[in-house]
Write a protein that holds these residues in place. Structure first.
Motif, PDB file in Angstrom:
ATOM      1  N   SER A 212      28.372  41.165  26.707  1.00 44.19           N
ATOM      2  CA  SER A 212      29.757  40.721  26.663  1.00 44.19           C
ATOM      3  C   SER A 212      30.611  41.564  27.608  1.00 44.19           C
ATOM      4  CB  SER A 212      30.305  40.813  25.236  1.00 44.19           C
ATOM      5  OG  SER A 212      29.591  39.957  24.375  1.00 44.19           O
ATOM      6  N   PHE A 213      31.642  40.917  28.172  1.00 45.19           N
ATOM      7  CA  PHE A 213      32.517  41.583  29.119  1.00 45.19           C
ATOM      8  C   PHE A 213      33.966  41.178  28.839  1.00 45.19           C
ATOM      9  CE2 PHE A 213      28.415  41.029  31.109  1.00 45.19           C
ATOM     10  CZ  PHE A 213      28.167  42.252  31.709  1.00 45.19           C
ATOM     11  N   SER A 214      34.873  42.116  29.036  1.00 42.36           N
ATOM     12  CA  SER A 214      36.294  41.817  28.895  1.00 42.36           C
ATOM     13  C   SER A 214      36.787  41.082  30.137  1.00 42.36           C
ATOM     14  CB  SER A 214      37.098  43.105  28.708  1.00 42.36           C
ATOM     15  OG  SER A 214      37.063  43.878  29.905  1.00 42.36           O
ATOM     16  N   ARG A 215      37.991  40.537  30.042  1.00 38.85           N
ATOM     17  CA  ARG A 215      38.546  39.840  31.201  1.00 38.85           C
ATOM     18  C   ARG A 215      38.750  40.793  32.374  1.00 38.85           C
ATOM     19  NH1 ARG A 215      43.636  36.163  30.113  1.00 38.85           N
ATOM     20  NH2 ARG A 215      44.595  38.166  29.618  1.00 38.85           N
ATOM     21  N   ALA A 216      39.142  42.041  32.089  1.00 42.20           N
ATOM     22  CA  ALA A 216      39.340  43.016  33.161  1.00 42.20           C
ATOM     23  C   ALA A 216      38.046  43.302  33.911  1.00 42.20           C
ATOM     24  CB  ALA A 216      39.913  44.307  32.582  1.00 42.20           C
ATOM     25  N   GLN A 217      36.910  43.165  33.233  1.00 41.05           N
ATOM     26  CA  GLN A 217      35.623  43.421  33.882  1.00 41.05           C
ATOM     27  C   GLN A 217      35.127  42.241  34.708  1.00 41.05           C
ATOM     28  OE1 GLN A 217      33.710  44.484  30.068  1.00 41.05           O
ATOM     29  NE2 GLN A 217      33.151  46.438  31.008  1.00 41.05           N
ATOM     30  N   THR A 218      35.760  41.096  34.559  1.00 41.44           N
ATOM     31  CA  THR A 218      35.276  39.886  35.232  1.00 41.44           C
ATOM     32  C   THR A 218      36.246  39.363  36.284  1.00 41.44           C
ATOM     33  OG1 THR A 218      36.276  38.416  33.570  1.00 41.44           O
ATOM     34  CG2 THR A 218      34.057  39.225  33.125  1.00 41.44           C
ATOM     35  N   THR A 219      37.194  40.191  36.726  1.00 42.00           N
ATOM     36  CA  THR A 219      38.222  39.694  37.649  1.00 42.00           C
ATOM     37  C   THR A 219      37.647  39.197  38.970  1.00 42.00           C
ATOM     38  OG1 THR A 219      38.581  41.982  38.365  1.00 42.00           O
ATOM     39  CG2 THR A 219      40.071  41.106  36.680  1.00 42.00           C
ATOM     40  N   GLY A 220      36.475  39.685  39.361  1.00 40.80           N
ATOM     41  CA  GLY A 220      35.896  39.236  40.620  1.00 40.80           C
ATOM     42  C   GLY A 220      35.275  37.861  40.559  1.00 40.80           C
ATOM     43  N   LEU A 221      34.934  37.393  39.354  1.00 37.97           N
ATOM     44  CA  LEU A 221      34.251  36.103  39.233  1.00 37.97           C
ATOM     45  C   LEU A 221      35.138  34.928  39.638  1.00 37.97           C
ATOM     46  CD1 LEU A 221      32.288  36.564  35.881  1.00 37.97           C
ATOM     47  CD2 LEU A 221      31.672  37.247  38.210  1.00 37.97           C
ATOM     48  N   ARG A 222      36.440  35.055  39.436  1.00 38.46           N
ATOM     49  CA  ARG A 222      37.349  33.936  39.742  1.00 38.46           C
ATOM     50  C   ARG A 222      37.336  33.589  41.221  1.00 38.46           C
ATOM     51  NH1 ARG A 222      43.090  37.271  39.414  1.00 38.46           N
ATOM     52  NH2 ARG A 222      42.184  39.247  40.104  1.00 38.46           N
ATOM     53  N   TRP A 223      37.051  34.580  42.074  1.00 40.16           N
ATOM     54  CA  TRP A 223      37.036  34.311  43.519  1.00 40.16           C
ATOM     55  C   TRP A 223      35.719  33.700  43.976  1.00 40.16           C
ATOM     56  CZ3 TRP A 223      41.808  34.407  43.734  1.00 40.16           C
ATOM     57  CH2 TRP A 223      42.581  35.445  43.208  1.00 40.16           C
ATOM     58  N   LEU A 224      34.742  33.612  43.067  1.00 41.52           N
ATOM     59  CA  LEU A 224      33.471  32.962  43.389  1.00 41.52           C
ATOM     60  C   LEU A 224      33.383  31.572  42.779  1.00 41.52           C
ATOM     61  CD1 LEU A 224      31.061  36.012  42.837  1.00 41.52           C
ATOM     62  CD2 LEU A 224      32.144  35.241  44.968  1.00 41.52           C
TER      63      LEU A 224
END
Length: 382
Positions: A229-241
């Motif tokens: 599991s990951f928080s939103r802060a840890q996944t900020t790079g995924l939105r650009w992919l």
């Protein structure tokens, strides 16, 4: 006389040949499930079924919206099908599952393994593929009873209709069950399930805290069914992919000082899998996206804004990749690209126990940002 007899015989036989509405059921004689929560605890599957009073969903013009009642049923059993059948004991009427638009898995269930759950959900014909899929670490009775603003139906919440919110704040992409199944069964793929939570901090109703549904992170499942599991802060790079990203903020900083705020969207990502000098897989990422200026705190030129935004986006991607490595999760889905682009190399790695990503596996991250407009103000530079 003969003709009359034939017509009378036809009149008697034809009604039996017509299907008509022989299986019609009145809606008041059925219970319609709108969302399902599935948990696993004490070696038992636990099913939570959300029902909404559909009679309150439509009102005449000008009349106030009546409160919408929400029921949550609980069934449990040693198998998922047994838990569903446990609900029937007290449902009083036939339960219909064809109106389900959201399914929520507990994190405990995902970490245990969801193959038995998928088998049941795929097999049952009333459940559709277009429903939204989530994970959660919340208690289901509390999560499923939450309602939107102004006494609106839970059917208008993020659980049942996430697209409206995603169009304005594209952080974590909503996924439907069909997309999940396709990626879950694809070789080398990591699937990201949005995680639902109850946010009790941001809104007040008549001065009292008003819990609201929020997508606050993801639960990721890797190609070998490992999960984390990951928080939103840890996944900020995924939105650009994600090509589906419509609008997401970019903060331009110099040290701890914020210089400007942008909204980026419409990314065009590409991942190239290649063979490194020692035969190891290396992945280059390229992203092009558009942005508009939301707030200019310090004077900057267009070129400075675009360069700083490109650096911020590249930093987001590298940080999310590193967060995934710490939990053995391929956050950028690099292995899936290796399977598609360098299949022979992928098969060799599979025979050796699977691809092992390292910090060096991520090569160049090239980002190009085009500032398309600056809002109602022109960009003034001192």
């Amino acid at each position: 006389m003969k003709r009359a007899a034939v017509m009378m015989l036809a009149a008697c036989v034809l009604p039996w040949l017509l299907g008509g509405c022989w299986d019609f059921r009145n809606i008041k004689d059925m219970n319609f499930i709108s969302a399902i929560g599935i948990d696993y605890e004490d070696r038992q599957y636990v099913v939570y079924a959300q029902m909404v009073d559909f009679s309150t969903l439509s009102t005449s013009n000008g009349s106030p919206m009546p409160p919408t009642a929400v029921w949550v049923g609980i069934g449990q059993g040693p198998t998922l099908n047994g838990a569903f059948h446990d609900l029937y004991n007290t449902s009083e009427k036939r339960i219909f599952w064809g109106h389900v638009t959201g399914i929520v898995f507990s994190e405990a269930l995902v970490h245990k393994g969801i193959d038995p759950v998928i088998e049941v959900l795929n097999r049952y014909r009333e459940l559709r593929y277009g429903l939204w899929l989530y994970s959660t670490r919340e208690k289901f009775p509390e999560l499923l009873k939450l309602k939107p603003f102004f006494n609106q139906s839970p059917m208008d919440s993020v659980m049942h209709y996430p697209i409206s919110n995603y169009m304005q704040a594209s952080y974590i992409k909503p996924i439907d069950f069909q997309y999940f199944i396709r990626l879950y069964k694809d070789e080398g793929a990591t699937v990201m399930i949005p995680r639902l939570s109850a946010n009790k901090r941001q809104w007040l109703e008549d001065g009292k805290p008003k819990p609201m549904l929020e997508i606050d992170g993801i639960t990721a499942i890797g190609p070998h069914k490992q999960s984390a599991s990951f928080s939103r802060a840890q996944t900020t790079g995924l939105r650009w992919l994600e090509k589906s990203t419509v609008r997401s903020p970019i903060t331009l900083k110099e040290g701890n000082r914020v210089r400007a705020m942008l909204a980026g969207g419409r990314p065009k990502p590409s991942i190239t899998a290649k063979v490194g000098p020692r035969g190891e897989p290396v992945f280059d990422i390229a992203v092009q996206l558009q942005a508009n200026l939301l707030e200019l705190i310090e004077p900057m030129t267009v070129e400075e804004i675009e360069a700083a935004a490109a650096e911020a986006v590249a930093s987001d991607i590298r940080r999310s990749y590193a967060e995934g490595l710490e939990k053995n999760i391929d956050m950028c889905n690099l292995e899936h690209e290796l399977y598609r682009q360098q299949n022979q190399l992928w098969r060799e790695r599979e025979q050796q126990g699977g691809l092992r990503l390292t910090p060096q596996s991520l090569g160049a991250v090239n980002v190009k940002v085009a500032l398309t407009h600056t809002g109602k103000y022109e960009l003034l530079v001192d």
